[in-house]
Structures are given as C-alpha cells and as structure tokens.
Write an enzyme that holds these catalytic residues in place. Sequence first.
Site, PDB file in Angstrom:
ATOM      1  N   HIS A 130       0.818  -1.213   0.000  1.00 15.48           N
ATOM      2  CA  HIS A 130       0.000   0.000   0.000  1.00 15.48           C
ATOM      3  C   HIS A 130       0.852   1.264   0.000  1.00 15.48           C
ATOM      4  O   HIS A 130       0.408   2.327   0.424  1.00 15.48           O
ATOM      5  CB  HIS A 130      -0.974  -0.011   1.189  1.00 15.48           C
ATOM      6  CG  HIS A 130      -2.026  -1.077   1.058  1.00 15.48           C
ATOM      7  ND1 HIS A 130      -2.654  -1.664   2.135  1.00 15.48           N
ATOM      8  CD2 HIS A 130      -2.552  -1.680  -0.037  1.00 15.48           C
ATOM      9  CE1 HIS A 130      -3.515  -2.580   1.700  1.00 15.48           C
ATOM     10  NE2 HIS A 130      -3.466  -2.606   0.391  1.00 15.48           N
ATOM     11  N   GLY A 203      -1.174 -10.311  11.987  1.00 13.00           N
ATOM     12  CA  GLY A 203      -1.880  -9.046  12.174  1.00 13.00           C
ATOM     13  C   GLY A 203      -2.656  -8.584  10.962  1.00 13.00           C
ATOM     14  O   GLY A 203      -2.849  -7.393  10.761  1.00 13.00           O
ATOM     15  N   SER A 204      -3.097  -9.533  10.154  1.00 13.52           N
ATOM     16  CA  SER A 204      -3.973  -9.176   9.035  1.00 13.52           C
ATOM     17  C   SER A 204      -5.234 -10.027   9.118  1.00 13.52           C
ATOM     18  O   SER A 204      -5.155 -11.226   9.347  1.00 13.52           O
ATOM     19  CB  SER A 204      -3.286  -9.412   7.688  1.00 13.52           C
ATOM     20  OG  SER A 204      -4.222  -9.215   6.632  1.00 13.52           O
ATOM     21  N   ASN A 229      -3.509 -13.726  14.412  1.00 12.83           N
ATOM     22  CA  ASN A 229      -4.354 -12.533  14.320  1.00 12.83           C
ATOM     23  C   ASN A 229      -5.410 -12.644  15.405  1.00 12.83           C
ATOM     24  O   ASN A 229      -5.890 -13.741  15.690  1.00 12.83           O
ATOM     25  CB  ASN A 229      -5.022 -12.480  12.929  1.00 12.83           C
ATOM     26  CG  ASN A 229      -5.622 -11.113  12.634  1.00 12.83           C
ATOM     27  OD1 ASN A 229      -4.937 -10.093  12.751  1.00 12.83           O
ATOM     28  ND2 ASN A 229      -6.888 -11.079  12.277  1.00 12.83           N
TER      29      ASN A 229
END
Length: 261
Positions: A130, A203-204, A229
């Site tokens: 991103h 963490g996604s 996660n």
Amino acid sequence: MTEPASPALASSAAIEDAAVLLRKAERAVALTGAGISTPSGIPDFRSEGTGLWSRDEPLEVASLSTFRTAPERFFQWFQPLANCIFNAQPNPAHLALAAFERSGHLRTIITQNIDGLHQKAGSQHVIEMHGTLRTLSCTNCFKQFEAVPFLKPYTETGKIPQCLNCNGILKPDVILFGEQLPQSAWYEAQRAARQCDLMVVAGSSLEVLPVAGLPMQALDRGAHLIIINNTPTYLNVRADVVILEDVAATIPEIAKRVFHG
Ligand SMILES: [Zn+2]
C-alpha cells in the site's frame, strides 16, 4: 476437533508448532497487516471505528478523488495519522520478524502497512503493498521527494506540502482508495507467495483484496500456513497453525523457541 484443555496450554502448543514450522522452512514469507502496528500506537488506516474515521466517511476522504478535488480535506484527515506514524517505534513483533530475517528463517515481508516500522526494526526485504510515507510525489510534474522535510512542518503547521519544482501539491506515496496497487510490488509479492514453503500471516484479517488472496496462492503450491491474528480470517480452516492472539505478544514467544529451542 477436541476442545483444548485450557487456552494457555493450547496457545503454548500452537506456539511450539509455529516454531517447528519456522525452523524447518527454507523460504518463509511473512504477510503483515494493521494488527502488527496497532501495538505501536498506529490506528488501522483502513478500518472503521479507530477514531480516525469518526469525523468523515473513510472510503471517501482517503480516496484519490478527494485528494484531487479537495486536497485540504484529505490532508486534514491525514495529519493525525502522519503525525502518529512519524513518532511511532517498532514493537517486539516487528523486531522478532527482523531477527528471523537476519538468522535466515525469513526471506521476505509483504506488508499492507504504510508506516515503515519493519524497516525501522531492521528488516531489509520488505514489499510494501500500500505504498509508503517515506516519499511524496508531485501531482503535477511527478517529481518525487523525501517525505521527512515536508511532513515534519506539515504535521506541525498543517501547511499542505508543495512541490519545490512547480508548486504542485505533493501526494504521499501511499495507495488511496480508488488507486491501483503498485504493479512491481504486486508482481514481487505474488512471486514470493508462490515460491515460499511457509507463509506467516501476522496481524492481518485478510479482508482487503487482492493481498488477502496471497496466502491462497502459497497454499495452492503446497506451502504451510501460520495465521496469527486476534480475529478469525477466511483461511483459518486451512492453516497449519492458528493463533488467535495479539501478534506483539505471540511472535516474540515463537522467536524464543526458534532461537533457543
Ligand atoms: Zn511539481
């Protein structure tokens, strides 16, 4: 499936399983998302309910069209996020992933984050899906600038960064809603996903396509999958190891087992 005797026991077994997979892997890749940076104090840029979104409609204000038509509105929304990222430090999860790379247990990090914390932690091979806050580009002449000299005054005064060459408005090199992913990063990430023998999702929530499809590409070529996660993802059923806990607490624990047995 049998119920675990206690959450602590189940979690410690999962941590051991994850460590075994990492020790065996030869081409491991990590895929990280907002959850790895929230313990560093960075709100999830693409999720609602983080405070950043309370004043505006997220999809609209963080979009390319708002940037083009009302850049002052975009920058007003962006300022607290930029300020926060500017001051953030890597947490133990970032540091553990950097240690895995140094020791040869991890080849590449594919990240959905724009905060540069993997690099601050010492990771060398990071694919940023991103974009990044490290640079800004002129919307008029496309000249690229290092962000720090512009972002520091911007976070302090709110003055919109302008091109030194033509006075055009400088856009942070982050991917806004309505923008294509950077093509070279996408190809590189796909190659990493297809060639890896272990993918560690950290963490996604695997909700943002097309990046969320990368673990599927790895699985389809026989790779193992670890998902860490604090909320379930669509691929938990296919993962070898699932740890439904905070990444900043979990990854250093896995690292201890990988490095010290
Ligand atoms: Zn310019």
